[in-house]
Design a protein around this motif. Structure first.
Motif, PDB file in Angstrom:
ATOM      1  N   TRP A   4       7.270   6.229   1.385  1.00 48.98           N
ATOM      2  CA  TRP A   4       6.060   5.398   1.693  1.00 48.98           C
ATOM      3  C   TRP A   4       5.165   6.336   2.550  1.00 48.98           C
ATOM      4  N   CYS A   5       3.808   6.488   2.508  1.00 48.35           N
ATOM      5  CA  CYS A   5       3.321   7.646   3.045  1.00 48.35           C
ATOM      6  C   CYS A   5       2.112   6.885   3.818  1.00 48.35           C
ATOM      7  N   VAL A  24       0.445   4.290   1.684  1.00 47.71           N
ATOM      8  CA  VAL A  24       0.580   4.379   0.241  1.00 47.71           C
ATOM      9  C   VAL A  24       1.849   4.592  -0.126  1.00 47.71           C
ATOM     10  N   ARG A  25       2.330   3.620  -0.978  1.00 44.59           N
ATOM     11  CA  ARG A  25       3.830   3.502  -1.469  1.00 44.59           C
ATOM     12  C   ARG A  25       3.792   3.956  -2.709  1.00 44.59           C
ATOM     13  N   VAL A  26       4.705   5.383  -2.930  1.00 45.39           N
ATOM     14  CA  VAL A  26       4.855   6.173  -4.114  1.00 45.39           C
ATOM     15  C   VAL A  26       6.187   5.853  -4.680  1.00 45.39           C
ATOM     16  N   GLU A  27       6.538   5.238  -6.118  1.00 44.39           N
ATOM     17  CA  GLU A  27       7.727   5.002  -6.690  1.00 44.39           C
ATOM     18  C   GLU A  27       7.840   6.141  -7.709  1.00 44.39           C
ATOM     19  N   THR A  28       9.129   6.629  -7.530  1.00 44.75           N
ATOM     20  CA  THR A  28       9.442   7.795  -8.486  1.00 44.75           C
ATOM     21  C   THR A  28      10.654   7.318  -9.462  1.00 44.75           C
ATOM     22  N   ALA A  42       6.214  -0.319   3.655  1.00 48.15           N
ATOM     23  CA  ALA A  42       7.421   0.045   3.033  1.00 48.15           C
ATOM     24  C   ALA A  42       8.580  -0.702   2.624  1.00 48.15           C
ATOM     25  N   ALA A  43       9.082  -0.304   1.518  1.00 42.57           N
ATOM     26  CA  ALA A  43      10.383  -1.135   0.983  1.00 42.57           C
ATOM     27  C   ALA A  43      11.559  -0.598   1.646  1.00 42.57           C
ATOM     28  N   ASP A  44      12.671  -1.469   1.628  1.00 45.04           N
ATOM     29  CA  ASP A  44      13.975  -1.029   2.226  1.00 45.04           C
ATOM     30  C   ASP A  44      14.329   0.331   1.447  1.00 45.04           C
ATOM     31  N   GLY A  45      14.770   1.272   2.308  1.00 44.09           N
ATOM     32  CA  GLY A  45      15.571   2.400   1.634  1.00 44.09           C
ATOM     33  C   GLY A  45      14.369   3.515   1.281  1.00 44.09           C
ATOM     34  N   ASP A  46      13.099   3.306   1.662  1.00 43.09           N
ATOM     35  CA  ASP A  46      12.222   4.210   1.207  1.00 43.09           C
ATOM     36  C   ASP A  46      11.988   5.313   2.164  1.00 43.09           C
ATOM     37  N   VAL A  47      11.753   6.486   1.852  1.00 47.44           N
ATOM     38  CA  VAL A  47      11.630   7.830   2.648  1.00 47.44           C
ATOM     39  C   VAL A  47      10.230   7.610   3.150  1.00 47.44           C
ATOM     40  N   ARG A  48      10.219   7.725   4.746  1.00 47.59           N
ATOM     41  CA  ARG A  48       9.153   7.595   5.108  1.00 47.59           C
ATOM     42  C   ARG A  48       8.502   8.944   5.376  1.00 47.59           C
TER      43      ARG A  48
END
Length: 466
Positions: A4-5, A24-28, A42-48
């Motif tokens: 999460w940016c 901005v949320r980026v999923e990889t 942000a979703a649970d577990g996202d790196v901020r």
């Protein structure tokens, strides 16, 4: 994995410039971006990731072992040519083990500054006497393997620009043989070079973190007929290939004396220009040279920090871009390890040459440091925060003494390597809160550099003087 940016630099639509977007949320997945959401929680577990997140930066021209000359080649001024003597001393002392240690630290230093892909212009191929390493010592590509291992540990993508270096210089009567200190650079012939590089390409074919490209060191080190052979090899393989071009007036004078044409015209006549080629430096160009490079779509990699440090001069960056040459940037001899500073230097040099500001808008400078650099390294899908691109992200702090109060859209004109907080390369978190996963990079650099200079038995601070 999700990131999460707080803010992120996203590509524009339909060729429009990039822009800053909020939340901005980026999923990889498997090293690539699979989803990008704007104005998303942000979703649970996202790196901020705080500040402004840019795509991964690309260092399109690196000589990793030159890092050991930083701060050691300025006694009584020196010149490009006396600096080169210190470089030869370093090259003679390198072993695969020493080179791997130094390169690991150098590439980690680049990663700390946001670099996620490096184009290593690699010509230290063989043992110091010029003989290939035997299989018991890693084989003919032992030094290349040292670089691959170093890049893996440092967490960066590597484009190895395996360099053809066949002659020691260019005199009025033509090309001269390699000097003893250059012996380990040479393969004898283009055919021998190609056999070694083809074997390397086959050995690395299944490693998606590395790419094997090619380079001609310069028109001083590769003759016109040999340049034509290299160009044919590059077209056949589709590999990116690079060449030093007109960094110093002496190269132009030698080419004119021997062949009656400029180095750029030599490359053109050999069929070596085109969209797959990147000319490095391109400082001392005629109007005809600029036209040849631009009309052929040949890329140009500028290295402003090195071009200042070695008193090379100021390249005609804006003229080249307008003529049709895509521009990228590189750190070259690692007098600095800051791709953002290199991009900013392109604008700063243009201001000095033209006496006006704003030749390169901030969005263009970001492109030079990201997507254009990756394209020059054979990674045309990289350097964008977009679905399908490699998951390379760089978080720039906006609360440091350098960046506090800046417009995020203009951060490239204020921020540098010390302002990078987090780096993601291929979906892996390589730098977190300013710390690299390998540990104390400064200590690694100091130890490796001290050992290499001890191995030379020389003191470059006394020898590189005018």
């Amino acid at each position: 994995m999700g990131f999460w940016c707080e803010r992120a630099w996203l590509p524009g639509d339909g060729g429009a410039p990039g822009h800053v977007a909020e939340s901005v949320r980026v999923e990889t997945a498997e090293g690539r971006i699979v989803a990008v959401e704007v104005a998303a929680p942000a979703a649970d577990g996202d790196v901020r990731l705080g500040g402004l997140v840019l795509p991964g930066l690309a260092d399109a021209h690196s000589h990793a072992f030159h890092r050991a000359l930083r701060g050691r080649a300025h006694a009584d001024g020196g010149s490009f040519w006396t600096w080169r003597e210190g470089m030869y001393a370093l090259a003679t002392a390198l072993t695969p083990e020493l080179y791997e240690r130094l390169a690991r630290a150098v590439l980690a230093e680049l990663a700390l500054g946001g670099t996620t892909a490096v184009g290593e212009f690699h010509y230290v191929h063989h043992r110091a006497d010029g003989t290939p390493y035997p299989e018991s010592e890693g084989g003919p590509n032992a030094m290349a393997e040292a670089l691959r291992s170093a890049a893996r540990d440092a967490g960066v993508h590597l484009t190895l620009l395996d360099t053809c270096y066949l002659h020691g210089g260019l005199g009025p009567d033509g090309h001269e043989p390699l000097a003893p200190e250059q012996a380990r650079f040479g393969d004898g012939t283009v055919e021998a070079w190609a056999r070694r590089v083809d074997a390397l390409r086959a050995a690395w074919a299944d490693d998606d973190r590395v790419l094997v490209g090619a380079a001609a060191h310069s028109v001083r080190a590769v003759a016109p007929s040999e340049l034509a052979e290299l160009a044919r090899w590059a077209r056949r393989t589709g590999a990116p290939w690079h060449v030093h071009l007109s960094e110093q007036p002496g190269e132009n004078e030698a080419a004119l004396a021997a062949f009656g044409v400029t180095p750029t015209r030599l490359l053109h006549d050999a069929g070596a220009l085109g969209p797959g080629t990147t000319a490095v430096h391109a400082v001392h160009l005629t109007d005809d040279d600029v036209t040849l490079l631009g009309a052929s779509g040949t890329g140009v990699c500028l290295c402003p920090t090195t071009e200042r440090d070695l008193a090379d001069g100021i390249a005609p960056g804006l003229r080249l871009l307008r003529a049709g040459s895509p521009l990228s940037v590189g750190t070259d001899q690692h007098v600095g390890a800051d791709v953002l500073a290199e991009a900013r230097g392109v604008e700063e040099h243009e201001r000095l040459a033209a006496g006006r500001r704003g030749a390169f808008p901030p969005a263009t400078l970001i492109e030079l440091a990201t997507s254009a650099g990756h394209a020059a390294l054979g990674r045309p899908d990289a350097g964008r925060i977009a679905v399908g691109a490699p998951a390379d992200l760089v978080a720039i702090r906006l609360d440091t003494v350098r960046t506090a109060g800046v417009d995020p859209a203009q951060v490239v004109l204020a921020a540098g390597a010390p302002d990078v907080s987090d780096v993601v390369a291929g979906g892996e978190l390589v730098v977190r809160d300013g710390e690299h996963r390998v540990g104390n990079v400064a200590r690694m650099l100091a130890d490796a550099i001290e050992e290499i200079w001890a191995a030379t038995g020389r003191d470059v601070t006394k020898e590189t003087r005018t």
